[in-house]
Motif scaffolding. Structure first.
Motif, PDB file in Angstrom:
ATOM      1  N   SER A 298       0.866  -1.264   0.085  1.00 11.76           N
ATOM      2  CA  SER A 298      -0.030   0.008  -0.083  1.00 11.76           C
ATOM      3  C   SER A 298       0.904   1.088   0.153  1.00 11.76           C
ATOM      4  O   SER A 298       1.955   1.295   0.053  1.00 11.76           O
ATOM      5  N   GLY A 299       0.079   2.500  -0.192  1.00 17.19           N
ATOM      6  CA  GLY A 299       0.962   3.779   0.015  1.00 17.19           C
ATOM      7  C   GLY A 299       1.815   4.013  -1.355  1.00 17.19           C
ATOM      8  O   GLY A 299       2.626   5.050  -1.146  1.00 17.19           O
ATOM      9  N   LEU A 300       1.408   3.600  -2.428  1.00 14.80           N
ATOM     10  CA  LEU A 300       1.904   4.095  -3.670  1.00 14.80           C
ATOM     11  C   LEU A 300       0.926   4.990  -4.542  1.00 14.80           C
ATOM     12  O   LEU A 300       1.446   5.140  -5.592  1.00 14.80           O
ATOM     13  N   ARG A 301       0.345   5.632  -3.932  1.00 14.35           N
ATOM     14  CA  ARG A 301      -0.372   6.759  -4.502  1.00 14.35           C
ATOM     15  C   ARG A 301       0.537   7.867  -5.071  1.00 14.35           C
ATOM     16  O   ARG A 301       1.419   8.637  -4.357  1.00 14.35           O
ATOM     17  N   LEU A 302       0.569   8.235  -6.245  1.00  8.49           N
ATOM     18  CA  LEU A 302       1.634   9.255  -6.962  1.00  8.49           C
ATOM     19  C   LEU A 302       0.980  10.602  -6.895  1.00  8.49           C
ATOM     20  O   LEU A 302      -0.295  10.778  -6.982  1.00  8.49           O
ATOM     21  N   ALA A 303       1.874  11.611  -6.373  1.00 10.04           N
ATOM     22  CA  ALA A 303       1.328  12.886  -6.349  1.00 10.04           C
ATOM     23  C   ALA A 303       0.777  13.378  -7.845  1.00 10.04           C
ATOM     24  O   ALA A 303       1.433  13.061  -8.534  1.00 10.04           O
ATOM     25  N   ASN A 304      -0.511  14.093  -7.767  1.00 10.67           N
ATOM     26  CA  ASN A 304      -0.896  14.574  -8.844  1.00 10.67           C
ATOM     27  C   ASN A 304      -0.305  16.097  -9.193  1.00 10.67           C
ATOM     28  O   ASN A 304      -0.667  17.134  -9.104  1.00 10.67           O
ATOM     29  N   HIS A 305       0.971  16.274  -9.637  1.00  9.30           N
ATOM     30  CA  HIS A 305       1.515  17.398  -9.795  1.00  9.30           C
ATOM     31  C   HIS A 305       1.040  17.916 -10.935  1.00  9.30           C
ATOM     32  O   HIS A 305       0.694  17.247 -12.023  1.00  9.30           O
ATOM     33  N   ASN A 306       0.973  19.363 -10.921  1.00  6.67           N
ATOM     34  CA  ASN A 306       0.468  20.168 -11.986  1.00  6.67           C
ATOM     35  C   ASN A 306       1.630  20.403 -13.314  1.00  6.67           C
ATOM     36  O   ASN A 306       2.940  20.135 -12.826  1.00  6.67           O
ATOM     37  N   GLU A 307       1.496  20.923 -14.328  1.00  5.34           N
ATOM     38  CA  GLU A 307       2.523  20.918 -15.415  1.00  5.34           C
ATOM     39  C   GLU A 307       3.466  21.776 -14.948  1.00  5.34           C
ATOM     40  O   GLU A 307       4.722  21.492 -15.401  1.00  5.34           O
ATOM     41  N   ASN A 308       3.416  22.830 -14.236  1.00  2.42           N
ATOM     42  CA  ASN A 308       4.279  23.900 -13.950  1.00  2.42           C
ATOM     43  C   ASN A 308       5.053  23.174 -12.906  1.00  2.42           C
ATOM     44  O   ASN A 308       6.464  23.319 -13.008  1.00  2.42           O
TER      45      ASN A 308
END
Length: 454
Positions: A298-308
């Motif tokens: 568990s704990g593998l959620r990736l950050a949803n980084h924006n394009e910038n």
């Protein structure tokens, strides 16, 4: 040996001691999120952990507890534990925000006073030994005209009948892939030494403490080498060995298959679908012992980084290995990116981002995910990657929210915070085994050859 864990957090110190063969009696933690992580992993027997807590719920309910309230409500019970000599070891890492050099070092921070609640419990239950872990900043004076908090703690322990042994330790000596510098205090009750310490003045005992501490540290480091060999670990475990199989991209920068994150009901977050490019090294084998090859933690959620943000992270990864940029700004991996570089090239005033080096241990894992940038992917680490750097096994699951902010931060303890605040389980196991199997022999053989240590 039976122990109580104070300020236990999500259970890193407890896990290490249980793995060392200790019996856990109680774990006291105020935050419900952190306590639920400990409870779900360490209280119920499982295939992954057969030696779990032996918690007597008739006296202390199996839930999160505030130590102030515990001392008020259960003072007689704790004192009775002391009379019956039930507890062999009290451990814990009291909150360190008031001592940390990364913060404001506020002497009036109420969290700084919690260390004295730790000592109150010690006084009541009278364990044979204690282990206290904290930041190195606890050894520095907060006010120029007063002693350091560490010195005050040592004085109080002597008053309570304990010889304090203190030193600074790097968690990487235990095979943790992280250069985590910490203050360690081992307290030895006077009667465990069978000397006449109780008849000496405080300053004389302090002198003995100062004389013995570097010797004990040296013996501990010798034991750490044996511990790593026992675990099949190399002298140093690096970042690449710890998290290489959790990458999102292969060397050609192609993205591995991903799925919707399994820990949140949202189609906006993703995680890797399987472990990739697996190199079966000793560290990975240790953290995945007993698990199936295809087991995905568990704990593998990736950050949803924006394009910038992605562009900024990509530029940092390019610049940190560029000879011209390295020379111009003194850029280095594992160190805080210089302010002129961040302002002139990245156009931000954030001063704490560090880039991991896959060939070296990480710098200290903190509670802020943005503190670390992956060594060759334009993203911050996942909770599981943080946990790998802290030496938590892959079966260990963390409860609560991923991250929080604003007012919620005052009440919740997100997973990143739980992992960042934890004592690395490998280090805790090593310390426990040292006290259990080595310390009494050292006291007898080296320091008090004319008496018999218990």
């Amino acid at each position: 040996m039976r122990f109580i864990d104070l300020f236990s957090g999500c259970g890193g110190l407890s896990l290490g001691l249980l793995n060392a063969g200790f019996t856990g009696l109680y774990a006291i933690e105020k935050n419900p999120d952190a306590f639920n992580s400990l409870k779900s992993n360490l209280v119920t027997p499982s295939q992954s952990l057969t030696n779990c807590f032996k918690w007597d719920t008739s006296e202390i309910p199996l839930k999160n507890h505030d130590i102030h309230q515990l001392l008020e409500d259960k003072c007689n019970f704790l004192e009775n534990l002391g009379h019956k000599q039930v507890v062999d070891l009290v451990v814990g890492g009291p909150p360190c925000q008031g001592f940390s050099t990364a913060g404001r070092r506020d002497p009036d921070d109420p969290r700084s006073q919690l260390v004295y609640d730790y000592l109150k419990v010690v006084n009541l239950v009278q364990p044979k030994f204690i282990i206290m872990e904290n930041v190195k900043g606890i050894t520095y004076k907060i006010k120029s005209d007063s002693p350091s908090p560490a010195h005050e703690i040592k004085l109080k322990l002597i008053e309570l009948g304990y010889l304090p042994i203190t030193f600074i330790e790097d968690a990487s000596i235990w095979g943790v892939p992280q250069q985590r510098i910490r203050f360690i205090l081992i307290g030895i009750r006077f009667d465990q030494i069978k000397s006449q310490l109780s008849n000496l003045h405080t300053n004389e005992i302090l002198e003995i403490s100062n004389q013995f501490s570097p010797i004990i540290k040296s013996k501990l480091e010798e034991f750490a080498c044996k511990f790593k060999k026992l675990k099949g670990l190399p002298e140093i475990v690096n970042v690449g060995e710890a998290i290489h199989d959790l990458k999102t991209q292969c060397n050609s920068k192609q993205t591995y298959p991903q799925i919707n994150a399994t820990d949140i009901n949202s189609k906006l977050f993703f995680q890797i679908a399987s472990r990739n490019n697996i190199i079966n090294n000793p560290y990975i084998r240790l953290l995945r012992k007993g698990l199936e090859e295809d087991y995905l933690p568990s704990g593998l959620r990736l950050a949803n980084h924006n394009e910038n943000t992605l562009k900024k992270f990509s530029k940092i990864l390019q610049d940190v290995d560029c000879p011209e940029q390295k020379f111009k700004y003194n850029l280095r991996r594992r160190t805080t990116l210089p302010k002129p570089y961040l302002e002139n090239e990245i156009y931000t005033k954030k001063l704490i981002t560090k880039v991991l080096d896959k060939n070296l241990p990480a710098s200290t894992v903190t509670t802020v995910p943005e503190d670390m940038l992956h060594y060759d992917e334009a993203r911050i680490l996942t909770v599981r990657e943080f946990a790998r750097l802290q030496s938590f096994p892959d079966w260990y699951n963390f409860q609560g929210p991923y991250t929080t902010g604003g007012e919620r931060r005052k009440h919740s303890c997100p997973k990143y915070t739980q992992v960042g605040n934890a004592v690395p389980p490998l280090m805790a196991e090593g310390l426990g085994l040292f006290i259990k199997n080595e310390l009494s022999h050292i006291i007898k053989k080296i320091f008090f050859p004319n008496v018999t240590a218990l």
